[in-house]
Every structure is written in structure tokens, then in C-alpha cells.
Design an enzyme around this catalytic site. Sequence first.
Site, mmCIF file in Angstrom:
data_model
loop_
_atom_site.group_PDB
_atom_site.id
_atom_site.type_symbol
_atom_site.label_atom_id
_atom_site.label_comp_id
_atom_site.label_asym_id
_atom_site.label_seq_id
_atom_site.Cartn_x
_atom_site.Cartn_y
_atom_site.Cartn_z
ATOM 1 N N ASN A 214 2.387 -3.471 -6.348
ATOM 2 C CA ASN A 214 2.279 -3.856 -7.758
ATOM 3 C C ASN A 214 0.819 -4.046 -8.159
ATOM 4 O OD1 ASN A 214 5.091 -5.653 -6.860
ATOM 5 N ND2 ASN A 214 5.189 -4.071 -8.409
ATOM 6 N N ARG A 222 -4.867 12.547 -0.614
ATOM 7 C CA ARG A 222 -6.302 12.729 -0.344
ATOM 8 C C ARG A 222 -7.114 11.484 -0.685
ATOM 9 N NH1 ARG A 222 -5.060 17.869 -2.657
ATOM 10 N NH2 ARG A 222 -5.025 19.490 -1.049
ATOM 11 N N ASP A 269 5.752 -15.007 -6.196
ATOM 12 C CA ASP A 269 5.024 -14.722 -7.440
ATOM 13 C C ASP A 269 5.814 -15.263 -8.629
ATOM 14 O OD1 ASP A 269 2.818 -13.793 -8.845
ATOM 15 O OD2 ASP A 269 3.622 -11.780 -9.129
#
Length: 379
Positions: A214, A222, A269
Site C-alpha cells: 500500500n 526491470r 493501521d
Amino acid sequence: MNILFKRAYNRGATLTDGILKVSDGRFDGITHKDGSYDLDLSSYRVFPGFIDMHTHGALGHDSLKVSYDDLNKLSDHYASCGVSTFLVTTSTAPLAQLEHQFNVVSDRIEAGTSGASIGGIYAEGPYLCAKFRGAHAEPLLRTPNIDEAKRLITAGRGNLRVFTVAPELPGAIDMIEYLVQNGVKVSLGHTAATMEEARLGLDAGANILVHTYNAMAGLNHRNVGLLGMGLVRDDAYCEIICDFIHVCPEACKIVLRCKNSDKVILITDSVAPTGMPDGAYNLSDLDCIVKDGIARTVEGALAGSSLRSNRALQNVVETLDVPVETAAKMLTINPATALGLEKEIGALDRGYRAHLTALDENYNVVLTMVDGKIVYDNR
């Protein structure tokens, strides 16, 4: 006090049929011989007290604004979730407001609480990337500044445990090094960091990924960014919100397959609307809507969770098929170690603070103990 248990989980191991001794607020060893006991928890599963190191509040109380008295009410709420230690997690705000709040929290820490113990302060912001700001107000975001960091460390009075920094911002690497040198753990998040920028942040001493997946760039084959670096670096801890709203089960399984189980930390959270009705709320000066228990900004970004630590454990065990003794580490010794508190909390070992959580078979919290004192009892 002698505590009778049938099943206890400690550092990834399962202990059976013992008596856990508590003396002067600390664990004093385990005996497997018959003996007298004062507290019978043999019908339940016993754990070291859970640690929620990243939570912004609950019951209408926002960590950024919560008062001295209401911090104590929050401590009682966390105890009902099986949490014995939590970090008061602030979000982006003007510097003066953060300084004020750090002092309020420090006053509460010095006075103590009736529920879960406050383990310190987690500053999430204001040195974050605007593109991945999530529920942080963009006008309040700032460029890293060591003089400001000094002010915040001073305001924290030794209680500032973790500071979030986006490593690609100008001055970020110097700030990370400064914070680490001054005993503050650094988490990386809310960031568009490239692989190399993430590498520099980790090499500078940061060791935690903020709510993995998040508010960070996705994985590119890459340029793996912070996400990829966190998954392959053995020195990085990965916070994760296992409510299966912020992160789907399959993504959680990727973290668990990539990381040593010692490096995964379950966080809630949680935000102020946790335990409150659906409706409109203001979270850290940002308007949000809560629907079906899910908080989002008016722009649609997720704004924290309503998860509780005991349910995070249940999700990991029952949906992700992780053994309970392994999952328990992610709420106990893992966060303790990430925070540098691994010699004080997070285990049932002799000499550790007597923080304990007991759950029934349905993961309901039955009892929470802090420093040898029962602070929540639902037997």
C-alpha cells in the site's frame, strides 16, 4: 502469580501443559511439574501480549489529536483486542502540531495507562511522496529537514520509536542516517522510490516497509522499487495489513513466501472510526467516508483500517494456512525486534515484562495482561 496453561506459543514454538510464573511484573520461568496456580488459562491459547506497532486510533479517537485522558481510553480498547503494547501513530500535520502531540503522548507514557502499554510514537509523515500520499493531506507534506527532525526527537522525549520517510525525496538519505544515529527506527513508505532509491534508503539504516504494497510503486521486472527490495532484502521487515481489503490473500502469500517469517509484522493501521458506525469522519484534517467499516478519502483512497489484532491473527492462520505458532511471531517477537525491544517484550521468557494474551478457539480475546496485571478479562 502462577498461570496454568495447556497451549502456549512462544518464539515460533508450541509449549504444552505448564505453569508460567510471574514475579514483580515479569515472567519468571515455566515449570512442567505439577504445582499450585493462581490463574487457570488451560481452556485457552496463551500468547505473549500482542504488539500493534502501527495504529492511528479507534473509538473516535485520532492519534494525531487524542487527549491525555482519551489516550487511556484507547489503551483499554487495545487491551480488548489482545494488545499489550501499541505505538501511537501520528500522520502528516504541521510541525507544531506534531510537537504538541508528541508531548501529550510522552506525558501519558510517564503516567502509565490502565490498559495496553504505550510503547512509543510512530511518526508517519510529513516527509512523504505526494503521488503516494494516500490519506495524508498533500499541502502538509514536507521535504526532509534534519533541523525539524531534531525538534521532533526533542518533543518525543525519548519516546519516538519509528519515523517514516520516502527515500527519494531531497535530503531523505541524510535524514535517515541522522534518525538512525539518534536511536529512531526508520520505515520507508508512501513512496515512488525506484529500486536504487530504495536500496540507498535501506543501506542508510531504514529497516521497515510501511504497510507493504500500500502507498508504494508496484513491482516492475526491470525496476522492482521499494516493494521488490523489501521482499529480497533479508534486513528489511515488512509490515502488512491482513484485512484482505488493503491486500488480497494471494499478495499476502507472496510476502510470506519471499520473507523469512521472522521479518513479517502484522499491523492494523486502524483509524479513529474503528468500532464506530459508518458515516463521514475527519481523519487528521482529511475528510473521509466509512462504508461497511472501510474508510476512504473523498478521492477514493483507502484511509487505514478497522482491523483488530486478534482478527489479523485469525486471517493469517485460517485463510493463509500459516501455523498459529508462526503467525503469532508476527504480532509478538517480530515487532518487538524491529523496534529494538526484543529483550523486554514479545516473548514469555524469564525476565521479560509479563505481557500476555489469551484467546479462545474462535480467536476472541479472553484475557490481556500487562506487567503482570490483568487489564482485560472476558472469561
